[in-house]
Design a protein around this motif. Structure first.
Motif, PDB file in Angstrom:
ATOM      1  N   PHE A 365       0.799  -0.961  -0.045  1.00  0.00           N
ATOM      2  CA  PHE A 365      -0.059   0.214  -0.071  1.00  0.00           C
ATOM      3  C   PHE A 365       0.874   1.294  -0.096  1.00  0.00           C
ATOM      4  O   PHE A 365       0.652   2.236  -0.533  1.00  0.00           O
ATOM      5  N   ALA A 366       1.989   1.445   0.738  1.00  0.00           N
ATOM      6  CA  ALA A 366       2.850   2.389   0.633  1.00  0.00           C
ATOM      7  C   ALA A 366       3.369   2.525  -0.405  1.00  0.00           C
ATOM      8  O   ALA A 366       3.485   3.969  -0.942  1.00  0.00           O
ATOM      9  N   ASP A 367       3.870   1.703  -1.375  1.00  0.00           N
ATOM     10  CA  ASP A 367       4.632   2.004  -2.451  1.00  0.00           C
ATOM     11  C   ASP A 367       3.627   2.410  -3.602  1.00  0.00           C
ATOM     12  O   ASP A 367       3.908   2.906  -4.304  1.00  0.00           O
ATOM     13  N   ALA A 368       2.516   1.577  -3.576  1.00  0.00           N
ATOM     14  CA  ALA A 368       1.440   1.747  -4.823  1.00  0.00           C
ATOM     15  C   ALA A 368       0.694   3.094  -4.507  1.00  0.00           C
ATOM     16  O   ALA A 368       0.286   3.688  -5.609  1.00  0.00           O
ATOM     17  N   LEU A 369       0.345   3.498  -3.359  1.00  0.00           N
ATOM     18  CA  LEU A 369      -0.694   4.626  -3.177  1.00  0.00           C
ATOM     19  C   LEU A 369       0.595   5.947  -2.808  1.00  0.00           C
ATOM     20  O   LEU A 369      -0.254   6.949  -2.612  1.00  0.00           O
ATOM     21  N   ASP A 370       1.535   5.676  -2.616  1.00  0.00           N
ATOM     22  CA  ASP A 370       2.518   6.730  -2.094  1.00  0.00           C
ATOM     23  C   ASP A 370       2.078   7.593  -0.968  1.00  0.00           C
ATOM     24  O   ASP A 370       1.769   8.908  -0.761  1.00  0.00           O
ATOM     25  N   VAL A 371       1.634   6.687   0.255  1.00  0.00           N
ATOM     26  CA  VAL A 371       1.490   7.101   1.292  1.00  0.00           C
ATOM     27  C   VAL A 371       2.463   6.763   2.463  1.00  0.00           C
ATOM     28  O   VAL A 371       3.176   5.822   2.097  1.00  0.00           O
ATOM     29  N   ASP A 372       2.228   7.291   3.662  1.00  0.00           N
ATOM     30  CA  ASP A 372       3.225   7.163   4.690  1.00  0.00           C
ATOM     31  C   ASP A 372       2.899   5.811   5.228  1.00  0.00           C
ATOM     32  O   ASP A 372       1.827   5.120   5.143  1.00  0.00           O
ATOM     33  N   GLU A 373       3.766   5.364   6.270  1.00  0.00           N
ATOM     34  CA  GLU A 373       3.698   3.815   6.815  1.00  0.00           C
ATOM     35  C   GLU A 373       2.485   3.402   7.578  1.00  0.00           C
ATOM     36  O   GLU A 373       1.792   2.631   7.725  1.00  0.00           O
ATOM     37  N   MET A 374       1.998   4.698   8.413  1.00  0.00           N
ATOM     38  CA  MET A 374       0.833   4.676   9.145  1.00  0.00           C
ATOM     39  C   MET A 374      -0.205   4.408   8.539  1.00  0.00           C
ATOM     40  O   MET A 374      -1.067   3.406   9.037  1.00  0.00           O
ATOM     41  N   ILE A 375      -0.308   5.177   7.436  1.00  0.00           N
ATOM     42  CA  ILE A 375      -1.825   4.955   6.726  1.00  0.00           C
ATOM     43  C   ILE A 375      -1.720   3.698   6.067  1.00  0.00           C
ATOM     44  O   ILE A 375      -2.741   3.024   6.045  1.00  0.00           O
ATOM     45  N   ALA A 376      -0.638   3.129   5.737  1.00  0.00           N
ATOM     46  CA  ALA A 376      -0.483   2.019   4.904  1.00  0.00           C
ATOM     47  C   ALA A 376      -1.131   0.830   5.731  1.00  0.00           C
ATOM     48  O   ALA A 376      -1.825  -0.126   5.534  1.00  0.00           O
ATOM     49  N   GLN A 377      -0.432   0.846   7.134  1.00  0.00           N
ATOM     50  CA  GLN A 377      -0.670   0.092   8.290  1.00  0.00           C
ATOM     51  C   GLN A 377      -2.313   0.005   8.690  1.00  0.00           C
ATOM     52  O   GLN A 377      -2.690  -1.002   8.866  1.00  0.00           O
ATOM     53  N   LEU A 378      -2.676   0.988   8.761  1.00  0.00           N
ATOM     54  CA  LEU A 378      -4.041   1.343   8.946  1.00  0.00           C
ATOM     55  C   LEU A 378      -5.101   0.474   7.893  1.00  0.00           C
ATOM     56  O   LEU A 378      -6.000  -0.187   8.273  1.00  0.00           O
ATOM     57  N   LEU A 379      -4.548   0.812   6.763  1.00  0.00           N
ATOM     58  CA  LEU A 379      -5.302   0.057   5.503  1.00  0.00           C
ATOM     59  C   LEU A 379      -5.264  -1.465   5.763  1.00  0.00           C
ATOM     60  O   LEU A 379      -6.379  -2.342   5.873  1.00  0.00           O
ATOM     61  N   ALA A 380      -3.995  -2.118   6.039  1.00  0.00           N
ATOM     62  CA  ALA A 380      -3.697  -3.416   6.058  1.00  0.00           C
ATOM     63  C   ALA A 380      -4.475  -3.999   7.418  1.00  0.00           C
ATOM     64  O   ALA A 380      -5.023  -5.063   7.217  1.00  0.00           O
ATOM     65  N   SER A 381      -4.498  -3.105   8.620  1.00  0.00           N
ATOM     66  CA  SER A 381      -5.165  -3.612   9.880  1.00  0.00           C
ATOM     67  C   SER A 381      -6.611  -3.774   9.846  1.00  0.00           C
ATOM     68  O   SER A 381      -7.206  -4.435  10.231  1.00  0.00           O
ATOM     69  N   GLU A 382      -7.229  -3.099   8.960  1.00  0.00           N
ATOM     70  CA  GLU A 382      -8.470  -3.123   8.691  1.00  0.00           C
ATOM     71  C   GLU A 382      -9.150  -4.124   7.688  1.00  0.00           C
ATOM     72  O   GLU A 382     -10.320  -4.402   7.340  1.00  0.00           O
ATOM     73  N   GLY A 383      -8.042  -4.775   7.163  1.00  0.00           N
ATOM     74  CA  GLY A 383      -8.566  -6.101   6.399  1.00  0.00           C
ATOM     75  C   GLY A 383      -8.406  -6.025   4.822  1.00  0.00           C
ATOM     76  O   GLY A 383      -8.750  -6.895   4.180  1.00  0.00           O
TER      77      GLY A 383
END
Length: 551
Positions: A365-383
């Motif tokens: 998510f961080a690489d594809a969406l060009d977002v920081d690590e926290m946002i990417a981890q939030l997306l991953a943790s939400e399933g």
């Protein structure tokens, strides 16, 4: 002289009766063998070129010897032919092509002729005995029989069943089991075959059904059909698992098979030379059944893959060796019993893998969406597991994540759509390099990423895809040398079901002109009609249907 002849005839019938009784074959078969022996002796006396028939009267024992002659216009061989005029003098109705009988005087058997006749009779009787034995045992496959050991040859045990002879091959015996001449043996008939040397009856003591039959003999409820043995898995001579189901809710199937103080199961164990037996409650729910099958190990969690018939089982760290068993015996028997491939993980291993998957998704998510690590981890943790999910899910689902607002959610979704478009452009360029036709991308359900996979596997036209089977796309399972193996399909790793893969193939066939839209609709209509008919004509209990379908 007449008295002597009469005695001989009487003796002939008495011999036929005695042989028929001793060998348990029809008296007519013995008389037929004797007649054939007389025919052979008569040919030796009158010439092999003659077509001679012998008939024995089953009541009086009279022997009648005749030579068959074919009626012809012009005789070429007077040993087997007769002219029409001569034949009509004997029988006015005779016509060309008919056969006429020429009476022959009785034959006095010499020593050689008598020996030949004896061989013919012995061979005929032996053939009849073999046929009788085959007919008797061919319908008894699946039975347990008792016999006496006749001899042991190279580890194979030859068993006398009373009315036949059977063999227990060395690999069908229990390990370290030995038999001597005269020992009693109990075994399972698993095959009866006709062979050159006569019918072969094959017995087994290591066959899984041998154990099932032994339980049926020891447990009256199984014999009466109240308890069913649904599955059996054995490691002969060492350990076995047997799954049982009760058709009566008031009877515990496991308790009934164990018996008072283990008396019933102990009788089976003793017959199987101390083989340990786990008796398991069968369940129509695959997850519950697999958990039961892994007993005595405790199971914390299961993750099932229905399409691949594969299940991941998570056990506590201290239960791993118990779940796997000595040399993998416990998990192997559980897999044979349930027909599922079982992967066993400890809680620590599962936690590590989950953490690795979470990290992998976060990085994606961080690489594809060009977002920081926290946002990417939030997306991953939400399933969220893929960019497609983020791009096409309802905006509200992203906005509801803690720390996100509608504007942030919109920006993330926009970036996801752009990432997919960029990725699809790359896939499109690659599939062109692979020579995949444009119209293949027009088949409903086919994505740009799939087109690349098709090109890499030499599926480049709609006709190529139409000629594929569902297994070609999804992969398939096969058993090789007792081990279940999975062969990868073209779309291995794509998150699609077998039904979706089948739909893609069928749509390709419509696009290719092999089928019409009506052809796709008709089978579904027929299936729905059958389901409706069943529900109207055959009202049954829902629990029974569920159990039957799982069986």
């Amino acid at each position: 002289m007449a008295t002597a002849v009469s005695a001989n005839r009487l003796e002939l019938l008495q011999i036929a009766d005695a042989v028929a009784r001793e060998k348990s074959i029809d008296r007519e078969v013995v008389l037929e063998a004797m007649a054939e022996a007389i025919q052979k002796a008569a040919r030796s006396r009158y010439g092999q070129e003659n077509e001679i028939r012998a008939r024995i009267d089953p009541k009086t024992g009279d022997i009648r010897l005749v030579r068959l002659l074919e009626i012809v216009e012009a005789v070429e061989n007077d040993a087997v032919q007769i002219d029409l005029k001569s034949a009509q003098r004997r029988n006015p109705a005779a016509a060309v092509g008919d056969l006429i009988e020429d009476e022959l005087p009785p034959v006095d058997f010499g020593r050689i002729a008598a020996q030949t006749a004896k061989q013919v009779i012995v061979q005929k009787v032996r053939d009849a005995e073999r046929e009788r034995q085959y007919e008797e045992y061919k319908d008894r496959i699946g039975e347990v029989v008792n016999g006496i050991v006749k001899r042991v040859e190279y580890g194979n045990v030859i068993v006398d069943l009373g009315r036949g002879e059977a063999i227990v091959r060395r690999d069908e015996l229990l390990p370290r089991e030995t038999f001597r001449n005269g020992d009693r043996i109990r075994a399972y008939i698993y095959d009866v075959r006709r062979e050159q040397r006569g019918p072969q009856i094959f017995l087994s003591r290591s066959h899984p059904q041998f154990m099932a039959k032994l339980f049926a003999q020891e447990v009256p409820e199984i014999y009466d059909g109240i308890i069913e043995i649904r599955e059996v898995a054995r490691d002969p001579g060492s350990r076995a698992k047997i799954a049982v189901l009760s058709n009566d809710s008031s009877i515990d199937p496991v308790g009934a098979c164990v018996g008072m103080r283990g008396s019933r199961v102990q009788a089976v164990v003793n017959e199987l030379q101390g083989e340990k037996i786990d008796i398991i409650q069968w369940s129509p729910d695959n997850a519950s059944f697999i958990v039961n099958a892994l007993a005595p190990a405790e199971v914390v969690k299961v993750v099932m893959d229905e399409d691949a018939q594969r299940i991941e089982v998570v056990v506590p760290d201290d239960q791993l060796s118990l779940a796997i068993g000595r040399r993998g015996q416990n998990v192997r028997l559980a897999s044979q019993l349930t027909h599922w491939d079982i992967d066993i993980l400890t809680e620590a291993e599962e936690s590590e893998r989950r953490q690795a998957e979470f990290q992998s998704r976060s990085t994606m998510f961080a690489d594809a969406l060009d977002v920081d690590e926290m946002i990417a981890q939030l997306l991953a943790s939400e399933g969220f597991s893929s960019i497609e999910e983020v791009a096409y899910v309802d905006l509200d689902e992203i906005a509801e994540i803690d720390g996100f607002d509608e504007e942030t959610a919109q920006e993330i979704q926009t970036r996801a759509v752009e990432a997919i478009e960029k990725q699809n452009a790359e896939y499109d360029e690659k599939r062109r390099e692979l020579g995949v036709a444009d119209e293949l991308g027009e088949v409903p359900g086919v994505t740009p990423r799939m087109l690349v996979a098709f090109g890499e596997n030499d599926v480049k036209t709609v006709e190529d895809l139409a000629g594929c089977a569902t297994d070609d796309l999804m992969g398939w399972n096969e058993t090789v040398n007792g081990e279940r193996r999975h062969e990868d399909g073209i779309l291995e790793g794509f998150e699609i079901s077998a039904e979706e893969a089948e739909e893609i193939v069928m749509r390709a066939r419509v696009t290719a002109g092999w089928l019409t839209e009506e052809d796709l609709v008709k089978p579904h209509e027929a299936e729905e009609g059958e389901e409706e008919d069943d529900s109207v004509d055959n009202p049954v209990d829902e629990n029974e249907v569920e159990q039957d379908s799982q069986a």
